[in-house]
Design a protein around this motif. Structure first.
Motif, mmCIF file in Angstrom:
data_model
loop_
_atom_site.group_PDB
_atom_site.id
_atom_site.type_symbol
_atom_site.label_atom_id
_atom_site.label_comp_id
_atom_site.label_asym_id
_atom_site.label_seq_id
_atom_site.Cartn_x
_atom_site.Cartn_y
_atom_site.Cartn_z
ATOM 1 N N GLN A 314 0.823 -1.212 0.000
ATOM 2 C CA GLN A 314 0.000 0.000 0.000
ATOM 3 C C GLN A 314 0.859 1.264 0.000
ATOM 4 O O GLN A 314 0.483 2.268 -0.616
ATOM 5 C CB GLN A 314 -0.930 -0.008 1.208
ATOM 6 N N ILE A 315 2.005 1.208 0.673
ATOM 7 C CA ILE A 315 2.919 2.346 0.629
ATOM 8 C C ILE A 315 3.482 2.511 -0.780
ATOM 9 O O ILE A 315 3.535 3.617 -1.335
ATOM 10 C CB ILE A 315 4.058 2.177 1.657
ATOM 11 N N LEU A 316 3.882 1.404 -1.390
ATOM 12 C CA LEU A 316 4.450 1.466 -2.730
ATOM 13 C C LEU A 316 3.445 1.957 -3.760
ATOM 14 O O LEU A 316 3.811 2.670 -4.705
ATOM 15 C CB LEU A 316 4.984 0.083 -3.132
ATOM 16 N N SER A 317 2.195 1.584 -3.590
ATOM 17 C CA SER A 317 1.163 1.996 -4.552
ATOM 18 C C SER A 317 0.655 3.407 -4.311
ATOM 19 O O SER A 317 -0.057 3.967 -5.156
ATOM 20 C CB SER A 317 -0.019 1.022 -4.495
ATOM 21 N N GLY A 318 1.004 3.960 -3.155
ATOM 22 C CA GLY A 318 0.533 5.299 -2.824
ATOM 23 C C GLY A 318 -0.774 5.319 -2.061
ATOM 24 O O GLY A 318 -1.255 6.393 -1.678
ATOM 25 N N ARG A 319 -1.351 4.162 -1.797
ATOM 26 C CA ARG A 319 -2.597 4.116 -1.017
ATOM 27 C C ARG A 319 -2.353 4.562 0.414
ATOM 28 O O ARG A 319 -3.237 5.139 1.054
ATOM 29 C CB ARG A 319 -3.191 2.706 -1.050
ATOM 30 N N ILE A 320 -1.164 4.281 0.927
ATOM 31 C CA ILE A 320 -0.753 4.814 2.231
ATOM 32 C C ILE A 320 0.316 5.869 1.990
ATOM 33 O O ILE A 320 1.340 5.597 1.364
ATOM 34 C CB ILE A 320 -0.202 3.707 3.152
ATOM 35 N N GLN A 321 0.075 7.061 2.466
ATOM 36 C CA GLN A 321 1.056 8.137 2.415
ATOM 37 C C GLN A 321 1.749 8.214 3.779
ATOM 38 O O GLN A 321 1.106 8.483 4.785
ATOM 39 C CB GLN A 321 0.369 9.470 2.095
ATOM 40 N N VAL A 322 3.032 7.949 3.801
ATOM 41 C CA VAL A 322 3.777 7.936 5.056
ATOM 42 C C VAL A 322 3.865 9.357 5.610
ATOM 43 O O VAL A 322 4.396 10.255 4.963
ATOM 44 C CB VAL A 322 5.194 7.359 4.844
ATOM 45 N N LYS A 323 3.338 9.540 6.810
ATOM 46 C CA LYS A 323 3.361 10.861 7.429
ATOM 47 C C LYS A 323 4.742 11.156 8.004
ATOM 48 O O LYS A 323 5.377 10.288 8.598
ATOM 49 C CB LYS A 323 2.301 10.950 8.530
ATOM 50 N N THR A 324 5.172 12.382 7.836
ATOM 51 C CA THR A 324 6.493 12.777 8.333
ATOM 52 C C THR A 324 6.403 13.937 9.322
ATOM 53 O O THR A 324 7.432 14.536 9.658
ATOM 54 C CB THR A 324 7.409 13.164 7.156
ATOM 55 N N ASP A 325 5.208 14.235 9.788
ATOM 56 C CA ASP A 325 5.017 15.256 10.817
ATOM 57 C C ASP A 325 4.245 14.643 11.977
ATOM 58 O O ASP A 325 3.273 13.913 11.770
ATOM 59 C CB ASP A 325 4.252 16.463 10.276
ATOM 60 N N TYR A 326 4.653 14.965 13.187
ATOM 61 C CA TYR A 326 4.025 14.427 14.390
ATOM 62 C C TYR A 326 3.607 15.580 15.288
ATOM 63 O O TYR A 326 4.382 16.505 15.535
ATOM 64 C CB TYR A 326 5.012 13.522 15.136
ATOM 65 N N SER A 327 2.377 15.520 15.778
ATOM 66 C CA SER A 327 1.876 16.588 16.649
ATOM 67 C C SER A 327 1.277 16.041 17.942
ATOM 68 O O SER A 327 0.549 16.743 18.641
ATOM 69 C CB SER A 327 0.816 17.418 15.908
ATOM 70 N N GLY A 328 1.594 14.793 18.260
ATOM 71 C CA GLY A 328 1.036 14.167 19.448
ATOM 72 C C GLY A 328 1.826 14.487 20.706
ATOM 73 O O GLY A 328 2.760 15.291 20.700
ATOM 74 N N PRO A 329 1.487 13.837 21.797
ATOM 75 C CA PRO A 329 2.165 14.091 23.082
ATOM 76 C C PRO A 329 3.594 13.567 23.092
ATOM 77 O O PRO A 329 3.945 12.649 22.356
ATOM 78 C CB PRO A 329 1.283 13.330 24.090
ATOM 79 N N GLU A 330 4.410 14.165 23.945
ATOM 80 C CA GLU A 330 5.801 13.746 24.140
ATOM 81 C C GLU A 330 5.931 13.112 25.521
ATOM 82 O O GLU A 330 5.290 13.547 26.475
ATOM 83 C CB GLU A 330 6.740 14.954 24.054
ATOM 84 N N PHE A 331 6.776 12.088 25.608
ATOM 85 C CA PHE A 331 7.041 11.422 26.874
ATOM 86 C C PHE A 331 8.282 12.036 27.496
ATOM 87 O O PHE A 331 9.362 12.012 26.895
ATOM 88 C CB PHE A 331 7.236 9.916 26.672
ATOM 89 N N LYS A 332 8.159 12.602 28.682
ATOM 90 C CA LYS A 332 9.285 13.255 29.317
ATOM 91 C C LYS A 332 9.564 12.640 30.676
ATOM 92 O O LYS A 332 8.658 12.224 31.387
ATOM 93 C CB LYS A 332 9.007 14.751 29.481
ATOM 94 N N ILE A 333 10.846 12.579 31.017
ATOM 95 C CA ILE A 333 11.243 12.075 32.340
ATOM 96 C C ILE A 333 12.139 13.115 32.990
ATOM 97 O O ILE A 333 12.686 14.002 32.334
ATOM 98 C CB ILE A 333 11.979 10.721 32.243
ATOM 99 N N GLN A 334 12.301 13.019 34.291
ATOM 100 C CA GLN A 334 13.213 13.889 35.023
ATOM 101 C C GLN A 334 14.636 13.417 34.815
ATOM 102 O O GLN A 334 15.000 12.282 35.165
ATOM 103 C CB GLN A 334 12.875 13.862 36.531
ATOM 104 N N LEU A 335 15.464 14.246 34.172
ATOM 105 C CA LEU A 335 16.838 13.854 33.867
ATOM 106 C C LEU A 335 17.796 14.310 34.954
ATOM 107 O O LEU A 335 17.541 15.246 35.670
ATOM 108 C CB LEU A 335 17.237 14.447 32.510
#
Length: 335
Positions: A314-335
């Protein structure tokens, strides 16, 4: 000069099979090629793959090679290093990694009679081109695989610095997870350091404490910290760039293989063969399965393998377009 992008089948050669060796400056053929590596050339990952591509060009194409490594991931340091390489007047200067985009643009403009390349880059100029192995495509499949293989319903991602290839890979992985199973929770972290094993260990343990049982790692020398923590905790890891399943099948259940060294070799090969096109971006992805693919553990269920192949098509045929932007939550720890 007009910018143009070309998607091509770069010749895939098993770069990982080459033994690393020190460059012999001033030896070999008349064509001189210099390269910059922001990191260690023996990191077992991204930088080592690029270095092996340079050594393959030396061996196969007869060029002279020189390099600098352990350059900080800072534009000012990259500019100084690239300028130093260019002042030696090689025919071609390669900056390995998209973190060099800005520095390469600046220094290429200062040396208009020398050709420059950024691997995993997206910059062009009158004497500047980019060669991009689409590791985000195998990262997408890794996300889908993780979502299908998790037992806890929580998977994770780790990287160090926020460079374009790493950001695209994270976004693609997240998209693969979401597409395969939107109910799976994703924990994603950029720790700020690609090579700190102790830091990677702490991130791993924090993600595992939140339920993650599969971690996709886009690190360099720091990867060993994640791997040993996963081993101790009894959870699994997905590697990138190289075949980590073959290296450590006890921990790694998959690897988002993307031989980024092919970009280094192809740039030199194009120059030697007089195919080099300034102002262009050359891409290679899943259409060349010797360069980009998802490697899965031998005991992967057949149903999962079939679904991964379906997604690949599906990626090769273009039916799935691979997303290259992320806007979701980030996981952070105390460093």
């Amino acid at each position: 000069m007009m910018n143009h992008t070309r998607r091509r089948l770069l010749t895939a050669i098993p770069l990982a099979s080459l033994a690393a060796c020190a460059p012999l400056k001033g030896s070999g053929g008349a064509t001189r090629v210099s390269a910059l590596f922001c990191g260690q050339i023996n990191d077992g990952g991204f930088m080592q793959a690029g270095y092996q591509g340079l050594m393959l060009a030396k061996r196969k194409l007869g060029v002279q090679t020189a390099y600098v490594d352990k350059i900080p991931n800072e534009t000012s340091a990259q500019v100084v290093a690239l300028r130093g390489l260019a002042q030696a007047r090689p025919a071609l200067v390669i900056a390995h990694g998209g973190q060099n985009n800005k520095a390469a643009e600046q220094v290429a403009a200062e040396f208009p009679d020398i050709l420059f390349v950024v691997t995993q880059g997206h910059v062009t100029g009158a004497n500047l081109s980019s060669y991009d192995v689409l590791q985000e495509e195998s990262a997408w499949l890794a996300g889908a695989y993780a979502a299908m293989m998790t037992r806890t319903g929580v998977v994770a991602h780790q990287s160090g610095i926020r460079v374009p290839p790493g950001l695209r890979g994270r976004a693609a992985y997240a998209d693969g997870v979401r597409t395969a199973n939107p109910k799976v929770r994703l924990l994603t972290n950029f720790s700020g350091n690609q090579d700190d094993a102790a830091l990677a260990d702490r991130v791993t343990r924090a993600q595992a404490k939140q339920g993650a049982d599969i971690i996709f790692t886009m690190l360099n020398a720091g990867r060993s910290g994640t791997t040993e923590a996963c081993r101790a905790l009894g959870i699994h890891e997905i590697g990138n760039v190289a075949d980590w399943v073959a290296r450590d099948p006890q921990v790694f259940i998959a690897s988002a293989y993307a031989d980024v060294g092919i970009g280094v070799f192809a740039a030199v090969d194009d120059f030697v063969q007089k195919r080099f096109r300034p102002g262009s971006i050359s891409k290679v992805g899943l259409q060349n399965d010797q360069a980009v693919r998802l490697i899965m553990a031998d005991d992967t269920p057949q149903a999962v393998r079939q679904k991964i192949e379906d997604f690949r098509q599906q990626i090769l045929s273009g039916r799935i377009q691979v997303k290259t932007d992320y806007s979701g939550p980030e996981f952070k720890i105390q460093l």
